[in-house]
Design a protein around this motif. Structure first.
Motif, PDB file in Angstrom:
ATOM      1  N   SER A 180     -41.182 -40.033   8.407  1.00 14.66           N
ATOM      2  CA  SER A 180     -40.194 -40.905   9.077  1.00 14.66           C
ATOM      3  C   SER A 180     -39.033 -41.321   8.201  1.00 14.66           C
ATOM      4  CB  SER A 180     -40.877 -42.133   9.711  1.00 14.66           C
ATOM      5  OG  SER A 180     -41.713 -41.720  10.768  1.00 14.66           O
ATOM      6  N   SER A 181     -38.731 -40.549   7.182  1.00 19.02           N
ATOM      7  CA  SER A 181     -37.482 -40.751   6.449  1.00 19.02           C
ATOM      8  C   SER A 181     -36.345 -40.176   7.294  1.00 19.02           C
ATOM      9  CB  SER A 181     -37.555 -40.026   5.112  1.00 19.02           C
ATOM     10  OG  SER A 181     -36.316 -40.063   4.450  1.00 19.02           O
ATOM     11  N   THR A 182     -35.254 -40.932   7.428  1.00 17.00           N
ATOM     12  CA  THR A 182     -34.194 -40.541   8.344  1.00 17.00           C
ATOM     13  C   THR A 182     -32.866 -40.307   7.637  1.00 17.00           C
ATOM     14  OG1 THR A 182     -33.660 -42.852   8.802  1.00 17.00           O
ATOM     15  CG2 THR A 182     -35.246 -41.797  10.263  1.00 17.00           C
ATOM     16  N   THR A 183     -32.039 -39.476   8.251  1.00 12.53           N
ATOM     17  CA  THR A 183     -30.650 -39.309   7.844  1.00 12.53           C
ATOM     18  C   THR A 183     -29.796 -39.306   9.102  1.00 12.53           C
ATOM     19  OG1 THR A 183     -30.647 -36.890   7.954  1.00 12.53           O
ATOM     20  CG2 THR A 183     -31.328 -37.881   5.872  1.00 12.53           C
ATOM     21  N   TYR A 184     -28.541 -39.718   8.959  1.00 17.27           N
ATOM     22  CA  TYR A 184     -27.624 -39.787  10.090  1.00 17.27           C
ATOM     23  C   TYR A 184     -26.247 -39.272   9.696  1.00 17.27           C
ATOM     24  CZ  TYR A 184     -31.056 -42.935  12.207  1.00 17.27           C
ATOM     25  OH  TYR A 184     -32.206 -43.484  12.732  1.00 17.27           O
ATOM     26  N   ALA A 185     -25.568 -38.687  10.653  1.00 15.42           N
ATOM     27  CA  ALA A 185     -24.163 -38.386  10.474  1.00 15.42           C
ATOM     28  C   ALA A 185     -23.393 -39.707  10.389  1.00 15.42           C
ATOM     29  CB  ALA A 185     -23.653 -37.556  11.648  1.00 15.42           C
ATOM     30  N   ASP A 186     -22.329 -39.713   9.596  1.00 12.09           N
ATOM     31  CA  ASP A 186     -21.552 -40.950   9.433  1.00 12.09           C
ATOM     32  C   ASP A 186     -21.036 -41.460  10.780  1.00 12.09           C
ATOM     33  OD1 ASP A 186     -20.008 -40.037   6.251  1.00 12.09           O
ATOM     34  OD2 ASP A 186     -21.939 -40.948   6.720  1.00 12.09           O
ATOM     35  N   SER A 187     -20.719 -40.550  11.680  1.00 15.43           N
ATOM     36  CA  SER A 187     -20.118 -40.936  12.954  1.00 15.43           C
ATOM     37  C   SER A 187     -21.073 -41.694  13.875  1.00 15.43           C
ATOM     38  CB  SER A 187     -19.592 -39.701  13.683  1.00 15.43           C
ATOM     39  OG  SER A 187     -20.643 -38.782  13.926  1.00 15.43           O
ATOM     40  N   VAL A 188     -22.366 -41.629  13.597  1.00 16.41           N
ATOM     41  CA  VAL A 188     -23.329 -42.292  14.487  1.00 16.41           C
ATOM     42  C   VAL A 188     -24.123 -43.398  13.790  1.00 16.41           C
ATOM     43  CG1 VAL A 188     -23.541 -40.147  15.793  1.00 16.41           C
ATOM     44  CG2 VAL A 188     -25.296 -40.728  14.092  1.00 16.41           C
ATOM     45  N   ARG A 192     -21.507 -26.699  16.330  1.00 16.71           N
ATOM     46  CA  ARG A 192     -22.673 -27.566  16.405  1.00 16.71           C
ATOM     47  C   ARG A 192     -22.742 -28.415  15.142  1.00 16.71           C
ATOM     48  NH1 ARG A 192     -28.333 -24.920  18.128  1.00 16.71           N
ATOM     49  NH2 ARG A 192     -26.930 -24.316  19.825  1.00 16.71           N
ATOM     50  N   GLU A 193     -23.061 -29.700  15.299  1.00 15.83           N
ATOM     51  CA  GLU A 193     -23.124 -30.590  14.144  1.00 15.83           C
ATOM     52  C   GLU A 193     -24.434 -31.375  14.141  1.00 15.83           C
ATOM     53  OE1 GLU A 193     -20.119 -33.619  14.160  1.00 15.83           O
ATOM     54  OE2 GLU A 193     -20.625 -34.333  16.164  1.00 15.83           O
ATOM     55  N   LEU A 194     -24.850 -31.719  12.952  1.00 14.60           N
ATOM     56  CA  LEU A 194     -26.057 -32.508  12.782  1.00 14.60           C
ATOM     57  C   LEU A 194     -25.789 -33.954  13.164  1.00 14.60           C
ATOM     58  CD1 LEU A 194     -28.954 -32.846  11.663  1.00 14.60           C
ATOM     59  CD2 LEU A 194     -27.923 -33.221   9.420  1.00 14.60           C
ATOM     60  N   VAL A 195     -26.682 -34.534  13.938  1.00 11.16           N
ATOM     61  CA  VAL A 195     -26.566 -35.940  14.325  1.00 11.16           C
ATOM     62  C   VAL A 195     -27.533 -36.795  13.509  1.00 11.16           C
ATOM     63  CG1 VAL A 195     -26.836 -37.594  16.211  1.00 11.16           C
ATOM     64  CG2 VAL A 195     -25.835 -35.339  16.658  1.00 11.16           C
ATOM     65  N   ALA A 196     -28.803 -36.404  13.489  1.00 14.08           N
ATOM     66  CA  ALA A 196     -29.818 -37.190  12.787  1.00 14.08           C
ATOM     67  C   ALA A 196     -31.036 -36.329  12.518  1.00 14.08           C
ATOM     68  CB  ALA A 196     -30.215 -38.415  13.604  1.00 14.08           C
ATOM     69  N   THR A 197     -31.761 -36.662  11.442  1.00  9.86           N
ATOM     70  CA  THR A 197     -33.019 -35.992  11.156  1.00  9.86           C
ATOM     71  C   THR A 197     -34.082 -37.026  10.810  1.00  9.86           C
ATOM     72  OG1 THR A 197     -32.679 -35.718   8.774  1.00  9.86           O
ATOM     73  CG2 THR A 197     -31.819 -33.973  10.206  1.00  9.86           C
ATOM     74  N   ILE A 198     -35.328 -36.611  10.967  1.00  9.67           N
ATOM     75  CA  ILE A 198     -36.446 -37.475  10.594  1.00  9.67           C
ATOM     76  C   ILE A 198     -37.560 -36.592  10.049  1.00  9.67           C
ATOM     77  CG2 ILE A 198     -37.366 -37.466  12.967  1.00  9.67           C
ATOM     78  CD1 ILE A 198     -38.282 -40.398  12.380  1.00  9.67           C
ATOM     79  N   SER A 199     -38.081 -36.964   8.883  1.00  9.50           N
ATOM     80  CA  SER A 199     -39.151 -36.200   8.257  1.00  9.50           C
ATOM     81  C   SER A 199     -40.496 -36.580   8.869  1.00  9.50           C
ATOM     82  CB  SER A 199     -39.166 -36.460   6.759  1.00  9.50           C
ATOM     83  OG  SER A 199     -39.604 -37.799   6.529  1.00  9.50           O
ATOM     84  N   GLY A 200     -41.527 -35.870   8.443  1.00 11.16           N
ATOM     85  CA  GLY A 200     -42.860 -36.210   8.913  1.00 11.16           C
ATOM     86  C   GLY A 200     -43.277 -37.612   8.528  1.00 11.16           C
TER      87      GLY A 200
END
Length: 117
Positions: free
Chosen positions: A55-63, A45-53
């Motif tokens: 709305s700060s976001t992070t993304y995997a490089d692949s997406v 399982r891999e992380l794709v994206a996250t969002i904080s309360g």
């Protein structure tokens, strides 16, 4: 603990788009970090994206540049807009919630995304 239910998966041709949605229960949704993960057959399982309360976001490089995560705290939902899909995006996608990005503690049941070439 928060209950999560995903929807929106399906079969799409390469280059197409899908939007995944995750509906959450519970009164503290707005402060949870929400995330989308995926697991392809035979892979971890891999992380794709996250969002904080906030709305700060992070993304995997692949997406990056193709996927967008966003949330609606009033409706207790989080979404993953997926554009320019590739066969390599084929996986079961899971919605997750937690107090931190690194440690999700609640998981949805998963929704299948299949991208045909």
């Amino acid at each position: 603990q928060v209950q999560l239910v995903e929807s929106g998966g399906g079969l799409v041709q390469a280059g197409g788009s899908l939007r995944l949605s995750c509906a959450a229960s519970g009164s503290m949704f707005s402060i949870f970090v929400m995330g989308w993960y995926r697991q392809a057959p035979g892979k971890q399982r891999e992380l794709v994206a996250t969002i904080s309360g906030g709305s700060s976001t992070t993304y995997a490089d692949s997406v990056k540049g193709r996927f967008t995560i966003f949330r609606d705290n009033a409706k207790k939902t989080v979404h993953l807009q997926m554009n320019h899909l590739e066969p390599e995006d084929t996986a079961v996608y899971y919605c997750a919630a937690g107090w931190t990005r690194e440690n999700p503690t609640s998981w949805g049941q998963g929704t299948q995304v299949t991208v045909s070439s």
